[in-house]
Write a protein that holds these residues in place. Structure first.
Motif, mmCIF file in Angstrom:
data_model
loop_
_atom_site.group_PDB
_atom_site.id
_atom_site.type_symbol
_atom_site.label_atom_id
_atom_site.label_comp_id
_atom_site.label_asym_id
_atom_site.label_seq_id
_atom_site.Cartn_x
_atom_site.Cartn_y
_atom_site.Cartn_z
ATOM 1 N N ILE A 82 -28.466 27.939 7.164
ATOM 2 C CA ILE A 82 -29.025 28.252 8.477
ATOM 3 C C ILE A 82 -27.932 28.745 9.413
ATOM 4 C CG2 ILE A 82 -30.261 27.296 10.467
ATOM 5 C CD1 ILE A 82 -31.543 25.282 8.554
ATOM 6 N N HIS A 83 -26.809 28.008 9.435
ATOM 7 C CA HIS A 83 -25.669 28.409 10.272
ATOM 8 C C HIS A 83 -24.440 27.645 9.793
ATOM 9 C CE1 HIS A 83 -23.132 29.296 13.741
ATOM 10 N NE2 HIS A 83 -24.058 30.177 14.131
ATOM 11 N N THR A 84 -23.312 28.313 9.782
ATOM 12 C CA THR A 84 -22.085 27.657 9.310
ATOM 13 C C THR A 84 -21.748 26.429 10.145
ATOM 14 O OG1 THR A 84 -20.786 29.219 10.648
ATOM 15 C CG2 THR A 84 -21.086 29.752 8.315
ATOM 16 N N ASP A 85 -22.099 26.439 11.431
ATOM 17 C CA ASP A 85 -21.837 25.267 12.280
ATOM 18 C C ASP A 85 -22.614 24.050 11.800
ATOM 19 O OD1 ASP A 85 -20.103 26.652 13.872
ATOM 20 O OD2 ASP A 85 -21.483 26.910 15.558
ATOM 21 N N PHE A 86 -23.796 24.283 11.241
ATOM 22 C CA PHE A 86 -24.613 23.171 10.760
ATOM 23 C C PHE A 86 -23.909 22.450 9.616
ATOM 24 C CE2 PHE A 86 -29.243 24.259 12.115
ATOM 25 C CZ PHE A 86 -28.780 24.710 13.349
ATOM 26 N N GLU A 87 -23.231 23.216 8.767
ATOM 27 C CA GLU A 87 -22.497 22.602 7.652
ATOM 28 C C GLU A 87 -21.205 21.962 8.140
ATOM 29 O OE1 GLU A 87 -20.591 23.757 3.265
ATOM 30 O OE2 GLU A 87 -21.677 25.272 4.429
ATOM 31 N N ARG A 88 -20.515 22.664 8.999
ATOM 32 C CA ARG A 88 -19.221 22.167 9.492
ATOM 33 C C ARG A 88 -19.371 20.862 10.266
ATOM 34 N NH1 ARG A 88 -16.121 23.887 14.035
ATOM 35 N NH2 ARG A 88 -17.742 25.429 14.502
ATOM 36 N N GLY A 89 -20.425 20.765 11.085
ATOM 37 C CA GLY A 89 -20.602 19.568 11.901
ATOM 38 C C GLY A 89 -21.710 18.657 11.410
ATOM 39 N N PHE A 90 -22.045 18.759 10.117
ATOM 40 C CA PHE A 90 -23.170 18.006 9.562
ATOM 41 C C PHE A 90 -23.056 16.507 9.824
ATOM 42 C CE2 PHE A 90 -25.220 15.568 6.206
ATOM 43 C CZ PHE A 90 -26.478 16.153 6.111
ATOM 44 N N ILE A 91 -24.129 15.926 10.335
ATOM 45 C CA ILE A 91 -24.203 14.474 10.534
ATOM 46 C C ILE A 91 -25.208 13.877 9.551
ATOM 47 C CG2 ILE A 91 -24.792 12.620 12.134
ATOM 48 C CD1 ILE A 91 -23.983 14.512 14.427
ATOM 49 N N LYS A 92 -26.435 14.382 9.582
ATOM 50 C CA LYS A 92 -27.464 13.898 8.672
ATOM 51 C C LYS A 92 -28.613 14.910 8.612
ATOM 52 C CE LYS A 92 -29.938 11.249 12.228
ATOM 53 N NZ LYS A 92 -30.481 9.929 12.606
ATOM 54 N N ALA A 93 -29.503 14.679 7.671
ATOM 55 C CA ALA A 93 -30.703 15.501 7.552
ATOM 56 C C ALA A 93 -31.915 14.584 7.630
ATOM 57 C CB ALA A 93 -30.705 16.265 6.235
ATOM 58 N N GLU A 94 -32.836 14.928 8.513
ATOM 59 C CA GLU A 94 -34.103 14.202 8.587
ATOM 60 C C GLU A 94 -35.112 14.956 7.733
ATOM 61 O OE1 GLU A 94 -35.201 13.707 12.650
ATOM 62 O OE2 GLU A 94 -33.372 12.594 13.162
ATOM 63 N N ILE A 95 -35.597 14.284 6.671
ATOM 64 C CA ILE A 95 -36.378 14.981 5.643
ATOM 65 C C ILE A 95 -37.684 14.253 5.359
ATOM 66 C CG2 ILE A 95 -36.420 15.562 3.171
ATOM 67 C CD1 ILE A 95 -33.435 16.139 3.377
ATOM 68 N N VAL A 96 -38.723 15.050 5.224
ATOM 69 C CA VAL A 96 -40.005 14.546 4.726
ATOM 70 C C VAL A 96 -40.495 15.512 3.653
ATOM 71 C CG1 VAL A 96 -41.290 15.716 6.579
ATOM 72 C CG2 VAL A 96 -42.369 13.839 5.326
ATOM 73 N N ALA A 97 -40.983 14.969 2.560
ATOM 74 C CA ALA A 97 -41.541 15.827 1.506
ATOM 75 C C ALA A 97 -42.770 16.538 2.053
ATOM 76 C CB ALA A 97 -41.909 14.988 0.291
ATOM 77 N N TYR A 98 -42.937 17.795 1.683
ATOM 78 C CA TYR A 98 -44.058 18.591 2.182
ATOM 79 C C TYR A 98 -45.397 17.875 1.961
ATOM 80 C CZ TYR A 98 -47.652 22.216 2.296
ATOM 81 O OH TYR A 98 -48.793 22.923 2.555
ATOM 82 N N ALA A 99 -45.612 17.350 0.753
ATOM 83 C CA ALA A 99 -46.884 16.690 0.439
ATOM 84 C C ALA A 99 -47.124 15.489 1.351
ATOM 85 C CB ALA A 99 -46.906 16.256 -1.026
ATOM 86 N N ASP A 100 -46.060 14.736 1.641
ATOM 87 C CA ASP A 100 -46.195 13.574 2.522
ATOM 88 C C ASP A 100 -46.525 13.995 3.952
ATOM 89 O OD1 ASP A 100 -45.683 11.803 0.483
ATOM 90 O OD2 ASP A 100 -43.529 11.650 0.909
ATOM 91 N N LEU A 101 -45.922 15.083 4.395
ATOM 92 C CA LEU A 101 -46.187 15.575 5.752
ATOM 93 C C LEU A 101 -47.638 16.027 5.883
ATOM 94 C CD1 LEU A 101 -45.346 16.455 8.594
ATOM 95 C CD2 LEU A 101 -44.462 18.587 7.609
ATOM 96 N N ILE A 102 -48.129 16.753 4.910
ATOM 97 C CA ILE A 102 -49.505 17.248 4.960
ATOM 98 C C ILE A 102 -50.488 16.082 4.880
ATOM 99 C CG2 ILE A 102 -51.212 18.726 3.833
ATOM 100 C CD1 ILE A 102 -48.769 20.096 5.330
ATOM 101 N N SER A 103 -50.166 15.109 4.036
ATOM 102 C CA SER A 103 -51.030 13.935 3.918
ATOM 103 C C SER A 103 -51.096 13.164 5.231
ATOM 104 C CB SER A 103 -50.506 13.022 2.803
ATOM 105 O OG SER A 103 -51.298 11.857 2.696
ATOM 106 N N ALA A 104 -49.950 13.078 5.935
ATOM 107 C CA ALA A 104 -49.898 12.361 7.211
ATOM 108 C C ALA A 104 -50.604 13.140 8.318
ATOM 109 C CB ALA A 104 -48.457 12.078 7.598
ATOM 110 N N GLY A 105 -50.513 14.452 8.252
ATOM 111 C CA GLY A 105 -51.182 15.292 9.247
ATOM 112 C C GLY A 105 -50.300 15.753 10.384
ATOM 113 N N SER A 106 -49.168 15.094 10.584
ATOM 114 C CA SER A 106 -48.223 15.504 11.624
ATOM 115 C C SER A 106 -46.888 14.821 11.361
ATOM 116 C CB SER A 106 -48.732 15.128 13.013
ATOM 117 O OG SER A 106 -48.675 13.718 13.195
ATOM 118 N N MET A 107 -45.827 15.366 11.949
ATOM 119 C CA MET A 107 -44.515 14.753 11.790
ATOM 120 C C MET A 107 -44.478 13.370 12.439
ATOM 121 S SD MET A 107 -41.488 14.960 10.510
ATOM 122 C CE MET A 107 -41.101 16.669 10.099
#
Length: 364
Positions: A309-334
């Protein structure tokens, strides 16, 4: 990612390329209609993007993409300069993988350079020319490698031995990819830029009447059997039908698919297979401004994915907030997915998975 569309003259390469890319590459009933390669960028079909776009009411949607290159037809003797020979081969070297279009249809009005339709012979003609071209390249490289290997340097000896192993396979008229490479050897082999190390998909161009059941076409059956023997993939496509659909107005495309009994077009299958061929996956980002698929290699860790996405994102990486696509759709919203505990916080060692809907946190 760049894929070369190759084949003998008059097998339907340019027709299929036009359907793939909605391009206007010349297609005619004579050899070498294509001289300079035509290039087209194609979106990778991904229904998940449409769903996320609606969920987030995104202003735009950006799919992953593949670059296809329509390369001039090859003939016997191409490795020795016949036809467009060396020029043709140089264009293939610049690609990551090969889509090998094979003629599996009968049509007396379209000239076949060998006089009749025989897809296995055609495949072997092209494969042999690629092998001969690689053998010439390997022999040239061996001259230099043998001198360097005499110094006893570990890397030089490794390269020399690998070249000898590849040469042995090529002399058996087998592609270089038939060698049982270790991971390190494979990485070294890629630096040789050989034609026959490139992964290949056979695209069987069948008649319109065979599209609903390709297994009725004996030529397709023969190509499928050969693909299985080589651990390659084969996709059945009717170039004429796909080009007709590609050129039709949007409101008529579905009617044509129903008319020809096409559920998932051969071209969509080909695009997806090409994407998978190189071990690629997509992680997804979604928001009000944009929903997008990002292409990464399987095994990529979170910081390197962020760097897409951007080199700054890698350089200053802290964490990634992740949800599997199937879980997100099942939940209906983030928000609901978070309430259900489906959103995870992943660190630098996390290996990304296909369909991860991701928000990167970084600080620079």
């Amino acid at each position: 990612m760049k894929l070369g569309v190759v084949g003998l003259p008059n097998v339907g390469k340019s027709t299929i390329f036009n359907a793939l890319t909605s391009n206007k590459a010349e297609s005619a009933n004579y050899p070498f209609c294509t001289i300079e390669p035509n290039v087209g960028i194609v979106a990778v079909p991904d229904e998940r993007l449409d769903v996320l776009t609606k969920m987030y009411n995104s202003k735009r949607t950006v799919p992953a993409s593949i670059e296809f290159v329509d390369i001039a037809g090859i003939v016997k003797g191409a490795s020795q300069g016949e036809g467009l020979g060396n020029k043709f081969l140089s264009h293939i070297r610049e690609t990551d993988a090969i889509i090998h279009v094979v003629r599996c249809f009968q049509d007396s009005t379209i000239i076949h350079v060998e006089g009749d339709v025989n897809p296995i012979r055609d495949i072997e003609t092209i494969n042999l020319e690629l092998i001969l071209a690689d053998l010439e390249s390997v022999n040239k490289r061996l001259d230099k490698a043998s001198k360097q290997a005499k110094t006893g340097t570990k890397d030089a000896v490794k390269e020399y031995n690998l070249l000898l192993a590849i040469k042995a396979e090529l002399e058996k008229e087998k592609p270089a990819r038939s060698c049982k490479f270790t991971a390190d050897e494979y990485e070294l082999a890629k630096t040789f830029f050989l034609l026959t190390t490139k992964p290949t998909i056979y695209c069987a161009n069948i008649a319109e009447g065979d599209i609903s059941n390709p297994s009725n076409n004996p030529h397709f059956v023969a190509v499928a059997k050969k693909a299985e023997q080589e651990d390659n993939t084969v996709i059945a496509v009717s170039g004429k039908i796909e080009e007709e659909i590609a050129q039709a107005p949007e409101n008529e495309k579905n009617e044509l698919r129903e008319l020809y009994c096409i559920k998932d077009s051969g071209l969509n299958q080909l695009i997806k297979a090409s994407y998978n061929l190189l071990g690629l996956i997509s992680f997804l980002t979604a928001g009000e401004q944009e929903t997008r698929a990002w292409t990464i290699i399987k095994g990529t860790k979170a910081p390197q994915a962020a760097g897409k996405i951007h080199t700054d994102f890698e350089r200053g990486f802290i964490k990634a907030e992740i949800v599997a696509y199937a879980d997100l759709i099942s939940a209906g919203s983030m928000l609901k997915a978070k309430e259900l505990g489906k959103v995870r916080s992943e660190g630098k060692e996390y290996v990304m998975k296909d369909g991860d809907v991701t928000l990167f946190r970084f600080n620079v």
